[in-house]
Design a protein around this motif. Structure first.
Motif, PDB file in Angstrom:
ATOM      1  N   ARG A  66     -98.452  -1.499 -35.487  1.00  0.00           N
ATOM      2  CA  ARG A  66     -97.360  -1.570 -36.537  1.00  0.00           C
ATOM      3  C   ARG A  66     -96.656  -2.693 -35.951  1.00  0.00           C
ATOM      4  N   VAL A  70     -97.442  -5.220 -39.230  1.00  0.00           N
ATOM      5  CA  VAL A  70     -96.167  -5.194 -40.136  1.00  0.00           C
ATOM      6  C   VAL A  70     -95.139  -6.290 -39.809  1.00  0.00           C
ATOM      7  N   LYS A  71     -94.713  -5.825 -38.670  1.00  0.00           N
ATOM      8  CA  LYS A  71     -93.210  -6.735 -38.064  1.00  0.00           C
ATOM      9  C   LYS A  71     -93.695  -8.201 -37.823  1.00  0.00           C
ATOM     10  N   GLY A  73     -96.442  -9.391 -39.488  1.00  0.00           N
ATOM     11  CA  GLY A  73     -97.612  -9.447 -40.262  1.00  0.00           C
ATOM     12  C   GLY A  73     -98.003 -11.013 -40.612  1.00  0.00           C
ATOM     13  N   GLY A 425     -99.568  -3.297 -43.437  1.00  0.00           N
ATOM     14  CA  GLY A 425     -99.229  -4.604 -43.656  1.00  0.00           C
ATOM     15  C   GLY A 425     -99.798  -5.457 -44.542  1.00  0.00           C
ATOM     16  N   LYS A 426     -99.793  -6.895 -44.564  1.00  0.00           N
ATOM     17  CA  LYS A 426    -100.256  -7.773 -45.500  1.00  0.00           C
ATOM     18  C   LYS A 426    -101.708  -7.577 -46.109  1.00  0.00           C
TER      19      LYS A 426
END
Ligand code: HEM
Length: 490
Positions: A66, A70-71, A73, A425-426
């Protein structure tokens, strides 16, 4: 020692030493999801291996993944330049090409929009909730007929062969506005060639890391190229037909809507996003759209025949909450928590997409205190997350109830979100909701009417074969019984 400091004073990536030229190929072996999970226990969530002479970052652990996808990304959203990927869709694939800049972003958005319009938007012509429901429901009913017919004619069958056509028909209806019979030779040839595609595009395919292998004769590489060629030719034929019959006031399907976008771009002379690059998005939507869903349904059937009590419990839930008078609908998903839990457990336990498509870093970065250079190839071990003892009790037991509250009336949302199969994510899958709806409606429509089992004395082989998506050995010993007389309206 191995853990030296790098120039920026950060810890160097931990990992096994490996041999000259082949690196860690021996330890990675034929089941990288298992060997890399094992290795992560020793080296941690962020480790580096070498395949051939190329370094690869392997990420495990839900929090770490994650954090990266995500963070951070933007840092981790690239795709590596791999030999096999250059062969997909002539190197213009949304999913496999190295592009992760503005053009990729614009194309991804166009693909997402086109998908949405021809799936979950309200159906203009029928009483169905949406086009997706209409297509799936029609195909599932056809499939039930076909399986019952096979029972009378042959007494048993291999469900994969028939499910794949039903699933292809759903994506075909959305992309091209047409469907096929279960005997269409052109289509059967294509859909039965996916094994080579999945073998070659899997994380850790040796030919991607040891360049000399690209020049040696290889059966699977040859078949892989043949598959890509056939697939592209088929899709190009469909796109050409659409161009020839295109009418701007009658957008029939995803291909039409992409042609419409392409014409807009052409009018604005936007060289950043050429016309061809829009239309060939249909390759990615079509390709990604049928194999993964078929594989999910196929694993589901394997578990249903292996655990007849679980199958019974799903059918009881269907009888109680939907009854036998009408077919299941997409809107029933929230009132069938056990079925939902079964699907989650199928995803978790099989983890049939063991790694995402490989990623690559877009710039130098830092993760969990480690220095990570730009352009490093990254494997995301989804299988590890789904079998992590820190997240799951008895991860090697198939148990849908792990997702339910004590009363069995509700799925625990947080637990459901721990199952990692669509990436994050992306680069997260753009077909996730379509796939989840599709699996739900196919399974419930089939199970409302049919009971599945394996012929007496036969066994199913559940060993997964490693690939981008993992499949089991096909099984020809499936049987179905009708649970109650079918109404003519069905
Ligand atoms: C990407 C899983 C169904 C379209 C992906 C990725 C995964 C995935 C793991 C890669 C994520 C990453 O690299 O981090 C699945 C599973 C499915 C499924 C498990 C079914 C059970 C679908 C469907 C469609 C679709 C039905 C389209 C209709 C795509 C596309 C990408 C993608 C276009 C590439 C996205 C990008 O690179 O930007 N999927 N998928 N998928 N999926 Fe799916």
């Amino acid at each position: 020692s191995f853990q030296q400091q790098n120039p920026q004073g950060l810890k160097r990536l931990p990992g096994p030493r490996g041999y000259p030229l082949i690196g860690n190929m021996m330890e990675v072996g034929r089941n990288p999801h298992l060997s890399l999970t094992q290795m992560s226990r020793k080296y941690g969530d962020v480790m580096q291996i070498r395949i051939g002479t190329k370094p690869v970052l392997v990420l495990s652990g839900l929090d770490t993944i994650r954090q990266a996808l995500v963070k951070q990304g933007e840092d981790f959203m690239g795709r590596p330049d791999l030999y096999s990927f250059r062969n997909v869709a002539d190197g213009e694939s949304l999913a496999f090409s190295t592009d992760s800049g503005e053009v990729w972003k614009a194309r991804r958005k166009l693909a997402q929009n086109a998908l949405k319009v021809f799936s979950v938007s309200p159906s203009p012509t029928t009483s169905s909730t949406c086009l997706l429901e209409e297509h799936i429901s029609r195909e599932a009913v056809q499939l039930i007929r076909k399986l019952l017919q096979l029972m009378t004619e042959q007494g048993s069958f291999d469900p994969y062969r028939y499910m794949v056509i039903s699933v292809v028909n759903v994506i075909c209806a959305m992309c091209f506005g047409k469907r096929y019979s279960h005997n269409n030779q052109e289509l059967l040839r294509i859909v039965n060639m996916t094994e080579e595609f999945l073998e070659v595009t899997a994380s850790g395919n040796p030919a991607d890391f040891i360049p000399v292998l690209q020049y040696l004769p290889s059966r699977s590489l040859k078949k892989f190229k043949e598959f890509n060629y056939r697939f592209l030719s088929y899709l190009q034929k469909m796109v050409k037909e659409h161009y020839e019959t295109f009418e701007k006031d009658n957008i029939r399907d995803i291909t039409d809507s992409l042609i419409e976008e392409a014409k807009k771009v052409e009018a604005n002379a936007d060289i950043q996003l050429p016309e061809g690059k829009i239309v060939n998005l249909v390759n990615d939507i079509f390709g990604a759209g049928f194999d993964s869903v078929t594989t999910a349904l196929s694993w589901s059937l394997m578990y249903l025949v292996s655990y007849p009590d679980i199958q019974k419990r799903i059918q009881e839930e269907l009888d109680q909450n939907i009854g036998r008078e009408r077919r299941p609908r997409l809107s029933d998903r929230s009132i069938l928590p056990y079925t939902e839990a079964f699907i989650l457990e199928m995803f978790r336990y099989s983890s049939f997409l063991p790694f995402t498509i490989p990623h690559c870093t877009t710039r130098d970065t830092i993760l969990n205190g480690y220095y990570i250079p730009k352009d490093l190839c990254v494997f995301i071990n989804q299988w590890q997350v789904n079998h992590d003892e820190k997240l799951w009790k008895d991860p090697s037991t198939f148990n849908p109830e792990r997702f339910l509250n004590a009363e069995g009336t509700e799925v625990n949302k947080t637990d459901g979100e721990k199952v990692l199969v669509f990436g994050l994510g992306k680069r997260r899958c753009i077909g996730e909701s379509i796939a989840r709806w599709e699996i739900f409606l196919f399974l419930t429509t089939l199970l409302q009417q049919l009971e599945f089992n394996i012929c007496d004395g036969k066994k199913v082989d559940m060993t997964p074969h490693y690939g981008l998506t993992m499949k089991h050995t096909r099984c020809e010993h499936f049987q179905v019984k009708q649970r109650f007389p079918m109404k003519s309206s069905q």
